[in-house]
Design an enzyme around this catalytic site. Structure first.
Site, PDB file in Angstrom:
ATOM      1  N   THR A 114      -8.843  -1.158  -8.109  1.00 60.27           N
ATOM      2  CA  THR A 114      -8.439  -2.420  -8.735  1.00 60.27           C
ATOM      3  C   THR A 114      -9.433  -2.854  -9.811  1.00 60.27           C
ATOM      4  O   THR A 114     -10.643  -2.670  -9.671  1.00 60.27           O
ATOM      5  CB  THR A 114      -8.355  -3.514  -7.651  1.00 60.27           C
ATOM      6  OG1 THR A 114      -7.485  -3.046  -6.619  1.00 60.27           O
ATOM      7  CG2 THR A 114      -7.834  -4.827  -8.207  1.00 60.27           C
TER       8      THR A 114
ATOM      9  N   GLY B 166     -14.286  -2.863  -1.726  1.00 61.31           N
ATOM     10  CA  GLY B 166     -15.172  -3.206  -0.619  1.00 61.31           C
ATOM     11  C   GLY B 166     -16.376  -2.278  -0.591  1.00 61.31           C
ATOM     12  O   GLY B 166     -16.241  -1.062  -0.746  1.00 61.31           O
TER      13      GLY B 166
ATOM     14  N   GLU C  47      -4.301  -3.604  -0.550  1.00 61.95           N
ATOM     15  CA  GLU C  47      -3.521  -2.362  -0.413  1.00 61.95           C
ATOM     16  C   GLU C  47      -2.063  -2.550  -0.807  1.00 61.95           C
ATOM     17  O   GLU C  47      -1.156  -2.024  -0.169  1.00 61.95           O
ATOM     18  CB  GLU C  47      -3.635  -1.836   1.027  1.00 61.95           C
ATOM     19  CG  GLU C  47      -3.567  -0.326   1.130  1.00 61.95           C
ATOM     20  CD  GLU C  47      -4.480   0.392   0.153  1.00 61.95           C
ATOM     21  OE1 GLU C  47      -5.684   0.131   0.179  1.00 61.95           O
ATOM     22  OE2 GLU C  47      -3.982   1.207  -0.631  1.00 61.95           O
TER      23      GLU C  47
END
Ligand SMILES: CCCCCCCCCCCCCCC/C=C/C(=O)SCCNC(=O)CCNC(=O)[C@H](O)C(C)(C)COP(=O)(O)OP(=O)(O)OC[C@H]1O[C@@H](n2cnc3c(N)ncnc32)[C@H](O)[C@@H]1OP(=O)(O)O
Ligand SMILES: Cc1cc2nc3c(=O)[nH]c(=O)nc-3n(C[C@H](O)[C@H](O)[C@H](O)COP(=O)(O)OP(=O)(O)OC[C@H]3O[C@@H](n4cnc5c(N)ncnc54)[C@H](O)[C@@H]3O)c2cc1C
Length: 572
Positions: A53, A92, A335
């Site tokens: 992303t 993350g 997701e």
């Protein structure tokens, strides 16, 4: 994995290393590349992030702006972030923890763009953890929950990586820059399909946790009088409390069984894909996208129902429910944002519907679309029969898919472009896809309980739970079932009264049903959901540990309140 996520409170810096980085190597690297990185990843000799992303694009992967341009003179790729919006944003573990990342970038070779592909990029030194030359890194700041996980940003300034760092299991770039096509362009997205499947299990576990907390607490908590003068009942005796909690409990079981199906389906279809058979990819994608969307959305809402069912104490972090809600909210967006995912399922259903219209016999999870009769015959149905309930859900889904697809066709016949017709029907399409997934979950639940081999009494309890889940779905969406007369008002009334009966039937087994999730107190991390039921003693202990209770008189009193009060008193 779901349990690990929860034990870690929704994530730490290394979570994405396990759930996304390592699986991406497993699924997208060649055998040679696996030899190089997989063991390092599995032994955590390197720590990775999944960097896809960007600040400007998450959903629309084809719109990503990071580039990987092949330079045949050095046999390297040049990774670059050409704009502010191309900054990798959200991955993350990227902020402070990871020293490697799989970076999704637009592949350019011989002057042509071949779309998004994955590249292994070292981002920090293995010696001192400093960012590698040309890489700018940081944390994106606090979030709604999951703050143990350092979601980060990354910018690349013409960072050179060897050609072999492109994950080349499917697509390849040869030394001279020749691009070799993968068997399907969507194989670059295969890791997302896998992760979405695991989210179904996480949703099931999150809802199981919330219902464990709320059901146990509802047996400890006593409030009001059912009959004048009688002792206060456990709040779980109130039918309204059962109506709040038992459908969530049933959904947790339903999602657990759906996740088993998903795992098995993923294994079998990816197995076929390994042998070159890509025919199952579209269904796998549609099912994982729809299930991810449906289960995480119902879970997030269900956790909040559990929170409210715990009254004031539910709002406290002592309950563990706010953290669970924050985690489930993340699952709704991460997701693949849920609306976008459900539209992917709708896209598949519209295609299947057209194939069925053209006379093709559908198979797998969509087989019912061609089997269901468009014109229903109304009649008094046995609303306590599981087969009847499953058929009703399939009829509802088939009708809604047909309606949305025909509506779209109508728009196109009036001259609208396909894309415009899609957009103007997208609310209908979402509802149809939700009905399809709901119908799948009901059918899979019904089929699973029939195969329970433990003992007859367990099967009986699970069958009641499955009936409860199905009847609740019908009464909550009564309009959908009534619309074409498939069910009558009388059927809906019968469904409501069977539902009431099921609430009473499940009540004696409710605690056993949540205990069966086998969630240890260390995983639940809830004062209200403690296995030993000693809620009040521990609530008091928990409150005493509040940072504000470290001193008897807080420093803010001396700093602000005391002078403020003094000056107010002086004015009197
Ligand atoms: C345990 C209990 C505790 C619970 C709490 C714990 C909480 C913890 C919280 C923390 C969460 C931590 C985990 C977070 C991890 C998150 C990671 C990420 O988010 S990684 C980034 C994920 N990004 C996405 O998912 C992006 C979503 N977008 C896409 O997938 C695609 O761009 C798109 C599908 C939206 C559109 O793709 P596009 O190429 O534009 O496709 P088209 O729409 O044009 O479709 C073309 C064609 O391809 C088919 N398609 C699309 N995708 C796939 C696919 N993956 N596989 C197979 N086929 C695919 C599509 O259907 C079309 O088919 P067609 O035949 O043409 O109709
Ligand atoms: C907790 C968390 C962890 C994450 N971890 C990672 C990670 O490890 N790695 C990584 O790469 N990314 C990660 N992400 C990013 C995540 O994958 C994206 O945020 C997600 O895919 C949604 O994309 P977006 O932010 O661009 O939303 P947007 O697409 O901007 O969504 C905004 C709105 O637009 C709507 N919308 C967008 N497109 C359409 C469409 N075609 N049709 C209809 N409506 C549309 C959506 O439905 C939504 O309502 C994480 C995100 C979160 C919240």
């Amino acid at each position: 994995m779901a349990a690990a996520l929860q034990t870690l409170g929704g994530g730490i810096g290394i979570t994405l290393h396990w759930i996304a980085f390592t699986p991406t190597i497993e699924q997208q690297a060649t055998e040679e590349q696996k030899k190089k990185w997989l063991k390092l990843a599995q032994d955590v000799a390197i720590v990775g992030a999944y960097a896809q992303t960007e600040m400007g694009h998450g959903t629309f992967v084809r719109g990503l702006e990071t580039t990987a341009t092949y330079d045949p003179s050095t046999q390297e790729f040049v990774i670059n972030s050409p704009t502010l919006t191309s900054t990798k944003w959200w991955p993350g573990g990227l902020g402070k923890t990871a020293n490697h990342a799989t970076v999704m970038a637009q592949l350019y070779t011989r002057g042509k763009c071949y779309g998004p592909h994955n590249f292994m990029v070292q981002i920090r030194s293995l010696e001192n953890h400093q960012p590698c030359p040309g890489v700018t890194l940081g944390d994106i700041g606090p979030k709604m929950e999951s703050n143990g996980n350092d979601n980060g940003f990354a910018r690349f300034d013409h960072v050179r990586i060897p050609r072999e760092n492109m994950l080349m299991k499917f697509a390849r770039v040869e030394a001279d820059g020749t691009y070799v096509q993968p068997p399907s362009s969507k194989l670059a997205y295969s890791n997302m399909v896998y992760l979405r499947g695991t989210f179904v299990m996480s949703a099931a576990q999150a809802l199981a946790s919330a219902t464990t907390i709320a059901v146990r607490y509802s047996c400890v908590r006593r409030q009001s009088e059912m009959k004048p003068g009688e002792p206060e009942p456990q709040i779980l005796e109130y039918q309204t409390q059962q109506y709040k909690l038992f459908p969530q409990l049933a959904a947790a079981y339903a999602f657990w069984f759906a996740s088993w199906f998903m795992t098995q389906q993923h294994g079998s279809i990816t197995g076929s894909m390994e042998k070159g058979d890509m025919s199952g990819l579209a269904e796998l994608h549609a099912l994982s996208a729809g299930l991810k969307s449906y289960t995480t959305a119902v879970t997030a809402r269900g956790i909040d129902v559990c929170r409210m069912a715990c009254g004031g104490h539910g709002y406290s972090h002592a309950s563990g429910l706010p953290a669970l809600f924050g985690g489930a909210a993340a699952l709704c967006t991460a997701e693949g944002e849920n609306t976008v995912m459900m539209l992917q399922t709708a896209r598949y259903l519209v295609k299947c519907f057209a194939q069925s219209q053209a006379g093709k016999r559908l198979t797998g999870t969509v087989a019912y679309l061609s089997a269901v009769q468009p014109s229903p015959v109304a009649g008094n149905r046995n609303m306590s029969d599981l087969g009847t309930l499953v058929a009703a859900f399939q009829h509802r889904a088939a009708r809604m898919v047909r309606h949305a697809a025909m509506q779209m066709q109508g728009e196109m016949q009036k001259g609208k472009a396909r894309e415009d017709a899609w957009n103007s029907c997208s609310v209908l399409l979402i509802k149809a896809a939700e009905a399809h997934v709901h119908s799948f979950v009901v059918r899979n639940f019904a089929e699973t309980v029939q195969t329970v081999e433990v003992d007859e009494s367990v099967r009986a309890v699970l069958t009641s739970l499955c009936q409860l889940y199905s009847l609740y779905g019908i009464t909550e969406h009564a309009g959908d079932f009534l619309k074409d007369g498939y069910l009558t008002g009388r059927d809906i009334d019968a469904a409501s009264s069977h539902l009431s009966a099921m609430l009473a039937r499940v009540r004696p087994d409710a605690v056993a049903l949540v205990d069966a999730f086998d969630l240890h107190d260390k995983i639940l991390r809830s004062v209200l959901g403690r296995y030993d039921g000693r809620v009040y003693e521990h609530l008091y202990e928990w409150a005493k540990k509040s940072p504000l209770n470290k001193s008897e008189v807080h420093e803010s009193y001396y700093k602000y309140l005391q002078p403020f009060l003094k000056s107010n008193r002086a004015k009197l």
